[in-house]
Design a protein around this motif. Structure first.
Motif, PDB file in Angstrom:
ATOM      1  N   MET A 282       0.829  -1.212   0.000  1.00 11.46           N
ATOM      2  CA  MET A 282       0.000   0.000   0.000  1.00 11.46           C
ATOM      3  C   MET A 282       0.860   1.257   0.000  1.00 11.46           C
ATOM      4  SD  MET A 282      -3.023  -1.107   2.535  1.00 11.46           S
ATOM      5  CE  MET A 282      -3.781   0.508   2.609  1.00 11.46           C
TER       6      MET A 282
ATOM      7  N   GLN B 193       1.004   4.020  -2.984  1.00  9.33           N
ATOM      8  CA  GLN B 193       0.688   5.428  -2.697  1.00  9.33           C
ATOM      9  C   GLN B 193       1.798   6.341  -3.227  1.00  9.33           C
ATOM     10  OE1 GLN B 193      -0.273   5.277   1.463  1.00  9.33           O
ATOM     11  NE2 GLN B 193      -2.151   6.454   1.126  1.00  9.33           N
TER      12      GLN B 193
ATOM     13  N   GLN C  72      -3.910   2.456  -8.753  1.00 13.51           N
ATOM     14  CA  GLN C  72      -5.038   2.742  -7.861  1.00 13.51           C
ATOM     15  C   GLN C  72      -5.755   1.431  -7.473  1.00 13.51           C
ATOM     16  OE1 GLN C  72      -5.968   5.985  -6.662  1.00 13.51           O
ATOM     17  NE2 GLN C  72      -7.107   4.614  -5.260  1.00 13.51           N
ATOM     18  N   ARG C  73      -5.873   0.542  -8.472  1.00 13.12           N
ATOM     19  CA  ARG C  73      -6.545  -0.728  -8.190  1.00 13.12           C
ATOM     20  C   ARG C  73      -5.711  -1.602  -7.237  1.00 13.12           C
ATOM     21  NH1 ARG C  73      -8.752  -2.369 -14.032  1.00 13.12           N
ATOM     22  NH2 ARG C  73      -9.131  -4.401 -13.124  1.00 13.12           N
TER      23      ARG C  73
ATOM     24  N   PHE D 252      -3.768  -0.403  -4.975  1.00 14.61           N
ATOM     25  CA  PHE D 252      -3.957   0.201  -3.652  1.00 14.61           C
ATOM     26  C   PHE D 252      -5.309  -0.210  -3.034  1.00 14.61           C
ATOM     27  CE2 PHE D 252      -5.528   3.505  -0.819  1.00 14.61           C
ATOM     28  CZ  PHE D 252      -4.479   3.584   0.094  1.00 14.61           C
ATOM     29  N   ASN D 253      -6.381  -0.092  -3.820  1.00 15.05           N
ATOM     30  CA  ASN D 253      -7.721  -0.402  -3.302  1.00 15.05           C
ATOM     31  C   ASN D 253      -7.834  -1.860  -2.848  1.00 15.05           C
ATOM     32  OD1 ASN D 253      -8.445   2.174  -3.863  1.00 15.05           O
ATOM     33  ND2 ASN D 253      -9.610   1.703  -5.731  1.00 15.05           N
ATOM     34  N   ASN D 254      -7.330  -2.746  -3.713  1.00 16.70           N
ATOM     35  CA  ASN D 254      -7.418  -4.169  -3.360  1.00 16.70           C
ATOM     36  C   ASN D 254      -6.578  -4.502  -2.134  1.00 16.70           C
ATOM     37  OD1 ASN D 254      -9.265  -5.457  -5.173  1.00 16.70           O
ATOM     38  ND2 ASN D 254      -7.869  -4.836  -6.798  1.00 16.70           N
TER      39      ASN D 254
ATOM     40  N   LYS E 295      -5.960  -2.510   0.265  1.00  9.54           N
ATOM     41  CA  LYS E 295      -6.677  -1.956   1.430  1.00  9.54           C
ATOM     42  C   LYS E 295      -7.768  -2.946   1.879  1.00  9.54           C
ATOM     43  CE  LYS E 295      -8.685   1.801   3.705  1.00  9.54           C
ATOM     44  NZ  LYS E 295      -9.530   0.934   4.439  1.00  9.54           N
ATOM     45  N   ASN E 296      -8.498  -3.474   0.886  1.00  6.37           N
ATOM     46  CA  ASN E 296      -9.529  -4.478   1.224  1.00  6.37           C
ATOM     47  C   ASN E 296      -8.917  -5.667   1.947  1.00  6.37           C
ATOM     48  OD1 ASN E 296     -11.593  -3.053   0.187  1.00  6.37           O
ATOM     49  ND2 ASN E 296     -11.649  -4.111  -1.796  1.00  6.37           N
TER      50      ASN E 296
ATOM     51  N   LEU F 182     -17.855   6.055   0.961  1.00  4.70           N
ATOM     52  CA  LEU F 182     -18.421   4.784   0.496  1.00  4.70           C
ATOM     53  C   LEU F 182     -19.904   4.960   0.146  1.00  4.70           C
ATOM     54  CD1 LEU F 182     -16.973   2.163   3.034  1.00  4.70           C
ATOM     55  CD2 LEU F 182     -16.275   2.558   0.670  1.00  4.70           C
TER      56      LEU F 182
ATOM     57  N   GLN G 117     -20.279   7.014  -3.075  1.00  8.36           N
ATOM     58  CA  GLN G 117     -20.024   6.195  -4.274  1.00  8.36           C
ATOM     59  C   GLN G 117     -21.290   5.460  -4.725  1.00  8.36           C
ATOM     60  OE1 GLN G 117     -16.829   3.396  -3.553  1.00  8.36           O
ATOM     61  NE2 GLN G 117     -15.430   5.087  -3.095  1.00  8.36           N
TER      62      GLN G 117
END
Ligand code: ADP
Length: 430
Positions: free
Chosen positions: A222, A226, A245-246, A248-250, A252-253, A295, A298
């Motif tokens: 992460m 970033q 970005q993807r 990073f998002n994944n 984070k999940n 969230l 979105q």
């Protein structure tokens, strides 16, 4: 006298005496199958064989004499009800015969017929097992009939008691056996429980270690993604930006899931300690809602707070309460496609606060209501389910609420949204 027909063996060598007995029986109206024996040997033979051929001589009195013993037409085994026994027989005396009968295991009442002045002998006979005695010269229809019926009645009662005792013993033995079996099963269950606990502990340890080990590389992924997103010193193409970005998002999940597992294993191992402190609930709620607002935005959901408190201060573990709110709010947003998510806070009484999260989402079926609070359980357990998650959120939430001294409840209608309500004491009670 009862209507029952007794089978009686009359053992006496004196024909006149036998006749006296028979007459007395007849006169008394005793209905009996009477078989006669003239001596001990003969009596034993009849008792041992147990089969006799009977000749019906009289509708009232059925007698079999030595002479016509084998000449009759009826053939069936005789089970004697009683023996009338003359003390003095030509071959052996009454005591001897009683001993022989006992040795055969023949359980029969015996009435001894004695001569005048033989009472002492009669007492001896009764000690040896005779049921009663009658002095021959005093035999009358009434006393003979009474003695016979009493001896048979008492003997049958004794037999019934014996049988009941036997059954009781058998039941006791069965119960003992069942108890032993139960004890054995209990031991086995205890052993299985120990084994289960051991594997449970192993699983918790494994979860804790794995989650901990996974966190470090995940944080690195992460952090580096970033850095890349900052586009310094070299800019990224649009496609590269999108891909990073993807990543990073994944990540984070994944990190959220790992943290959930770590929290869960800590709670299970009893290693999570609450640190109560004074804080303002309205502030905590607003802060948490703002953290999750993106969230909701979105998904174009309205996110509302409705705080109605006269005293906003609580002394509780604010981290646990925040974690509870995050779990309930993120679920509400996750499982709602349109409409609103509302967080409400109010005082139930001066010592108790209720915080509820209501959504207008898919709702929860009645049969899933208990299930969803269990670890790793989700209402939709299929591989094709639309919503990601570990199924640990509500299990953690419930444990945290319990640790804070509160309760969590659910109201929902399938397709019409859900309301999770947490009730906690204003002040954490150590
Ligand atoms: P996760 O969200 O990771 O699946 P949770 O323990 O938080 O795990 O929730 C368990 C299950 O409970 C969810 O998978 C979902 O089926 C159901 N659930 C929880 N909250 C809601 C909600 N607000 N609306 C509908 N279903 C919900």
């Amino acid at each position: 006298m009862s209507e029952e027909q007794f089978s009686i063996l009359l053992v006496d060598d004196d024909e006149v005496d036998r006749l006296t007995v028979k007459r007395a029986l007849k006169k008394a109206g005793v209905t009996a199958n009477l078989m006669e024996a003239k001596n001990g040997e003969n009596a034993m033979a009849k008792l041992v064989n147990g089969i006799a051929k009977l000749e019906v001589r009289d509708t009232n009195l059925v007698a079999v004499s030595e002479t016509n013993y084998f000449s009759s037409t009826i053939n069936h085994p005789i089970k004697f009800d009683l023996i009338l026994l003359d003390y003095l027989l030509p071959d052996f005396d009454g005591l001897h015969l009683i001993a022989k009968i006992k040795a055969l295991n023949l359980d029969l009442p015996i009435i001894v017929l004695t001569g005048q002045g033989d009472e002492e002998i009669a007492v001896e006979m009764m000690k040896a097992g005779a049921a009663d005695y009658l002095v021959k010269s005093k035999i009358e229809p009434d006393n003979l009939a009474k003695a016979i019926s009493n001896a048979i009645r008492i003997h049958r009662a004794e037999q019934a008691v014996q049988l009941a005792n036997q059954r009781l013993r058998a039941t006791n033995e069965l119960l003992m056996l069942k108890n032993q079996e139960l004890e054995r099963q209990q031991q086995q269950i205890k052993l299985q429980n120990i084994q289960l606990q051991e594997s449970y502990n192993l699983k918790s340890e494994f979860l804790a270690t794995m989650s901990h080990e996974l966190r470090t590389p995940m944080n690195a992924i992460m952090g580096f993604s970033q850095l890349l997103l900052r586009q310094y010193p070299a800019p990224l193409s649009e496609q590269q930006q999108n891909l990073v970005q993807r990543i990073f998002n994944n990540s984070k999940n994944l990190l959220d899931m790992i943290n959930e597992m770590l929290d869960f294993s800590k709670i299970e191992a009893g290693k999570l300690e609450l640190k109560p402190q004074k804080f303002a609930l309205n502030y905590l709620i607003e802060l948490t809602v703002e953290e999750l607002r993106s969230l909701a935005v979105q998904k174009q959901l309205e996110l509302i707070t409705d705080i109605n408190l006269t005293d906003t201060y609580l002394i509780q573990d604010s981290n646990s309460l925040k974690r509870t709110l995050i779990n309930l709010l993120s679920n509400a947003i996750k499982f709602t496609e349109s409409g609103t998510v509302t967080v409400k806070a109010e005082e139930i009484d001066e010592n108790k606060i209720a915080i509820s999260v209501t959504d207008t989402g898919i709702g929860i079926a009645p049969e899933d209501r208990d299930k969803i609070f269990q670890a790793f359980r989700q209402a939709d357990q299929t591989f094709t389910r639309q919503h990601a998650g570990t199924g640990l959120g509500l299990a953690i939430t419930q444990s945290l609420v319990k640790m804070m001294g509160g309760t969590i409840s659910l109201e929902s209608e399938l397709g019409k949204g859900a309301t999770f309500t947490v009730e906690i004491p204003r002040k954490y009670d150590v």
